[in-house]
Write an enzyme that holds these catalytic residues in place. Structure first.
Site, PDB file in Angstrom:
ATOM      1  N   SER A  90       1.014  -1.474   0.222  1.00 24.66           N
ATOM      2  CA  SER A  90      -0.353  -0.074  -0.193  1.00 24.66           C
ATOM      3  C   SER A  90       0.986   1.491  -0.147  1.00 24.66           C
ATOM      4  CB  SER A  90      -0.892   0.496   1.372  1.00 24.66           C
ATOM      5  OG  SER A  90      -1.827  -0.921   1.149  1.00 24.66           O
TER       6      SER A  90
ATOM      7  N   HIS B 168      -0.869  -2.814  -6.986  1.00 26.19           N
ATOM      8  CA  HIS B 168      -1.515  -2.408  -5.883  1.00 26.19           C
ATOM      9  C   HIS B 168      -3.343  -1.938  -6.148  1.00 26.19           C
ATOM     10  CE1 HIS B 168      -2.757   1.097  -3.421  1.00 26.19           C
ATOM     11  NE2 HIS B 168      -2.295  -0.416  -2.372  1.00 26.19           N
TER      12      HIS B 168
ATOM     13  N   GLU C  81      -3.091   0.260  -9.055  1.00 23.86           N
ATOM     14  CA  GLU C  81      -1.793   1.169  -9.428  1.00 23.86           C
ATOM     15  C   GLU C  81      -0.658   0.030  -9.905  1.00 23.86           C
ATOM     16  OE1 GLU C  81      -2.619   5.216  -6.588  1.00 23.86           O
ATOM     17  OE2 GLU C  81      -1.615   3.129  -5.658  1.00 23.86           O
TER      18      GLU C  81
ATOM     19  N   ASN D 182      -3.523   6.109  -2.068  1.00 22.93           N
ATOM     20  CA  ASN D 182      -2.904   6.538  -0.439  1.00 22.93           C
ATOM     21  C   ASN D 182      -2.521   7.672  -0.090  1.00 22.93           C
ATOM     22  OD1 ASN D 182      -4.353   3.890  -0.376  1.00 22.93           O
ATOM     23  ND2 ASN D 182      -2.568   2.536   0.033  1.00 22.93           N
TER      24      ASN D 182
HETATM   25  N1  3HC Z   1     -16.013  -8.899  -2.348  1.00 25.51           N
HETATM   26  C1  3HC Z   1     -16.733  -8.991  -3.560  1.00 25.51           C
HETATM   27  N2  3HC Z   1     -17.668  -7.910  -4.268  1.00 25.51           N
HETATM   28  C2  3HC Z   1     -18.395  -6.991  -2.852  1.00 25.51           C
HETATM   29  C3  3HC Z   1     -17.727  -7.111  -2.078  1.00 25.51           C
HETATM   30  C4  3HC Z   1     -16.418  -7.729  -1.546  1.00 25.51           C
HETATM   31  N3  3HC Z   1     -15.735  -7.414   0.055  1.00 25.51           N
HETATM   32  N4  3HC Z   1     -18.639  -6.506  -0.883  1.00 25.51           N
HETATM   33  C5  3HC Z   1     -19.786  -5.605  -2.083  1.00 25.51           C
HETATM   34  N5  3HC Z   1     -19.516  -6.520  -2.702  1.00 25.51           N
HETATM   35  C6  3HC Z   1     -20.224  -6.122  -4.278  1.00 25.51           C
HETATM   36  C7  3HC Z   1     -21.278  -6.199  -4.302  1.00 25.51           C
HETATM   37  O1  3HC Z   1     -21.472  -8.198  -4.346  1.00 25.51           O
HETATM   38  C8  3HC Z   1     -22.229  -5.324  -4.907  1.00 25.51           C
HETATM   39  O2  3HC Z   1     -22.264  -5.744  -6.709  1.00 25.51           O
HETATM   40  P1  3HC Z   1     -22.902  -5.295  -7.414  1.00 25.51           P
HETATM   41  O3  3HC Z   1     -23.048  -4.064  -7.428  1.00 25.51           O
HETATM   42  O4  3HC Z   1     -22.670  -6.014  -8.498  1.00 25.51           O
HETATM   43  O5  3HC Z   1     -24.586  -6.540  -6.670  1.00 25.51           O
HETATM   44  C9  3HC Z   1     -21.831  -4.365  -4.507  1.00 25.51           C
HETATM   45  O6  3HC Z   1     -19.930  -4.798  -4.226  1.00 25.51           O
HETATM   46  C10 3HC Z   1     -21.785  -3.326  -4.055  1.00 25.51           C
HETATM   47  O7  3HC Z   1     -22.412  -3.548  -2.738  1.00 25.51           O
HETATM   48  P2  3HC Z   1     -23.492  -4.083  -1.187  1.00 25.51           P
HETATM   49  O8  3HC Z   1     -24.325  -3.045  -2.492  1.00 25.51           O
HETATM   50  O9  3HC Z   1     -23.444  -4.763  -0.740  1.00 25.51           O
HETATM   51  O10 3HC Z   1     -22.775  -2.779  -0.704  1.00 25.51           O
HETATM   52  P3  3HC Z   1     -22.422  -1.193  -1.090  1.00 25.51           P
HETATM   53  O11 3HC Z   1     -23.112  -0.545  -1.824  1.00 25.51           O
HETATM   54  O12 3HC Z   1     -22.481  -0.715   0.370  1.00 25.51           O
HETATM   55  O13 3HC Z   1     -20.857  -0.926  -1.571  1.00 25.51           O
HETATM   56  C11 3HC Z   1     -19.016  -1.256  -1.634  1.00 25.51           C
HETATM   57  C12 3HC Z   1     -19.812  -2.179  -0.423  1.00 25.51           C
HETATM   58  C13 3HC Z   1     -18.299  -1.453  -2.249  1.00 25.51           C
HETATM   59  C14 3HC Z   1     -16.964  -1.332   0.163  1.00 25.51           C
HETATM   60  C15 3HC Z   1     -18.815   0.484  -1.011  1.00 25.51           C
HETATM   61  O14 3HC Z   1     -19.255   0.329  -0.292  1.00 25.51           O
HETATM   62  C16 3HC Z   1     -16.945   1.140  -1.534  1.00 25.51           C
HETATM   63  O15 3HC Z   1     -16.849   1.521  -2.324  1.00 25.51           O
HETATM   64  N6  3HC Z   1     -16.704   1.854  -0.865  1.00 25.51           N
HETATM   65  C17 3HC Z   1     -15.013   2.372  -0.098  1.00 25.51           C
HETATM   66  C18 3HC Z   1     -14.182   0.978  -0.227  1.00 25.51           C
HETATM   67  C19 3HC Z   1     -12.728   1.945  -0.756  1.00 25.51           C
HETATM   68  O16 3HC Z   1     -12.832   3.181  -0.346  1.00 25.51           O
HETATM   69  N7  3HC Z   1     -11.907   0.818  -1.299  1.00 25.51           N
HETATM   70  C20 3HC Z   1     -10.586   1.357  -1.649  1.00 25.51           C
HETATM   71  C21 3HC Z   1     -10.176   1.170  -0.248  1.00 25.51           C
HETATM   72  S1  3HC Z   1      -8.260   2.007   0.072  1.00 25.51           S
HETATM   73  C22 3HC Z   1      -7.493   0.503  -0.508  1.00 25.51           C
HETATM   74  O17 3HC Z   1      -8.051  -0.755  -0.707  1.00 25.51           O
HETATM   75  C23 3HC Z   1      -6.051   0.862  -0.509  1.00 25.51           C
HETATM   76  C24 3HC Z   1      -5.209  -0.505   0.187  1.00 25.51           C
HETATM   77  O18 3HC Z   1      -3.717  -0.110   0.045  1.00 25.51           O
HETATM   78  C25 3HC Z   1      -5.460   0.428   2.196  1.00 25.51           C
END
Ligand code: 3HC
Length: 373
Positions: A119, A140, A152, A190
């Site tokens: 990350s 990433h 990335e 990040n």
């Molecule tokens: N695995 C697979 N698919 C998933 C999932 C998981 N863990 N969580 C959710 N999904 C899918 C669902 O199946 C759904 O798919 P569909 O649209 O095809 O039906 C879609 O994602 C939306 O899920 P939900 O309706 O259950 O839930 P939400 O609409 O609340 O979305 C979320 C959940 C996708 C996590 C959304 O809240 C989101 O995008 N949040 C922001 C996450 C973010 O910022 N991520 C980046 C973090 S930084 C990082 O990762 C870098 C690292 O280095 C720290």
């Protein structure tokens, strides 16, 4: 060189998600973790994610079975010997990654490319642990890996341009949008995201808002899919602390020092969703936080947004990354409805600068001042 077999080392949430991404795209995947329970956890993460897709009608049971059949699991690095690419997704600890890369270097065929999903850590230092630094790269992914469409690709001064080109081609074959970046702490997303999340916890620590007010503010007033505390819980608070330490070691700015509220949760074992609790308790299903206090929500929203937009302006102006890559990263990596430069365009850069200056003056933190350009 074409990629047929892909290895993934580390089967936590990110590792299992990366396994799923490749298996869904038709690649044979070998998932390796350090222990039997860790392998079982990876299998279970994959199974749960596929079951969710089946229950939503996004995949048929037959497709899910085919995806599962493309993946094999185990504990032994020798299983990775024939992989064309191995992606490491272990915890964010440099010494651990260095040890893994040294073992991968010995186990994987000489033509194999080795990638880290770090990350924020130095890809160069990780590459130096191998006898093939020209074939070591950063790849990433964002959490959840099967959902977020951004990757990335991080190259170092050792990287072979052909290797970088192959990885870009491979990333495109996964349906991901890629941005190429050189080896800098936190890369693009990040570096911006973690400062924003840290700022939120600093506000929380200062008692200026509750976590519910902060989360509701960003969801309701900017349309973010999650508020900062919810997102910290999703990523893993321990991971966020480690990323911030790396960024802080580079910038030396107080605003990048991991906020006390995060550090104390990690010390108490509350690392976020993966440990069952973090800022929130996940023992039962949670509704999205709401809070009726409009004045506090507006203030918190203004402060978080102005600081973040200011960082984006500085990132672009200093030539670190382009507006397009920054906007794509925040939208496709973090699910934000609009990219920061789209927001800046709509509210006007002068208003953002004035907002930054006001924040700097009110808080006495010079790092929030707009840069002089
Ligand atoms: N695995 C697979 N698919 C998933 C999932 C998981 N863990 N969580 C959710 N999904 C899918 C669902 O199946 C759904 O798919 P569909 O649209 O095809 O039906 C879609 O994602 C939306 O899920 P939900 O309706 O259950 O839930 P939400 O609409 O609340 O979305 C979320 C959940 C996708 C996590 C959304 O809240 C989101 O995008 N949040 C922001 C996450 C973010 O910022 N991520 C980046 C973090 S930084 C990082 O990762 C870098 C690292 O280095 C720290």
């Amino acid at each position: 060189m074409s990629f047929s077999q892909i290895g993934v080392v580390g089967l936590g949430i990110m590792g299992a998600g990366i396994v799923e991404v490749f298996a869904r795209a038709g690649y044979q995947v070998v998932g390796v973790a350090e222990s039997g329970p860790a392998v079982d956890a990876g299998k279970s993460n994959l199974a749960k994610s596929l079951a969710r897709a089946v229950s939503k009608g996004k995949l048929s049971q037959e497709q899910s079975d085919e995806i599962t059949a493309r993946v094999s699991f185990g504990e032994d690095f020798e299983l990775l010997a024939d992989c064309d690419l191995v992606i490491e997704a272990a915890p964010e600890i440099l010494s651990l990654k260095v040890e893994i890369f040294s073992k991968l270097d010995a186990a994987v065929k000489p033509s194999g490319i080795l990638a880290t999903n770090t990350s924020s850590l130095s890809v160069t230092e990780i590459a130096n642990a191998t006898t093939r630094p020209e074939k070591v790269i950063g790849m990433h992914f964002f959490n959840p890996a099967p959902v977020q469409k951004f990757v990335e690709v991080i190259s170092t001064s050792h990287s072979d341009v052909q290797v970088v080109g192959k990885i870009v081609e491979l990333g495109n074959s996964l349906g991901k949008h890629l941005a190429q970046i050189s080896d800098q702490p936190g890369f693009i997303v990040n570096k911006l995201l973690l400062r924003y999340l840290n700022h939120a916890v600093q506000i929380l620590d200062a008692g200026q808002a509750t976590k519910e007010q902060m989360d509701a503010a960003m969801r309701e007033l900017s349309g973010y899919p999650m508020g900062p505390c919810e997102l910290l819980d999703l990523i893993g608070i321990d991971t966020c602390v480690e990323i911030l330490k790396t960024i802080h070691a580079d910038t030396k700015l107080e605003i990048d020092e991991p906020a006390a509220g995060m550090v104390s949760l990690v010390s108490a074992g509350a690392k976020g969703r993966k440990s069952g609790s973090g800022f929130y308790d996940y023992s039962e299903r949670l509704d999205a936080p709401t809070d009726p206090n409009e004045a506090i929500k507006n203030q918190v929203h203004n402060d978080l947004l102005m600081a973040y937009l200011g960082d984006c302006i500085a990132m672009e102006a200093t030539g670190y990354a382009s507006k397009t890559d920054i906007d794509s990263g925040m939208k496709l990596g973090c699910g934000l409805p609009t990219g920061p430069f789209e927001v800046i365009e709509s509210i006007g850069i002068e208003k953002v600068r004035a907002g930054q200056a006001e924040l700097a003056q009110r808080t006495g933190i010079a790092a929030y001042q707009p840069l002089p350009f």
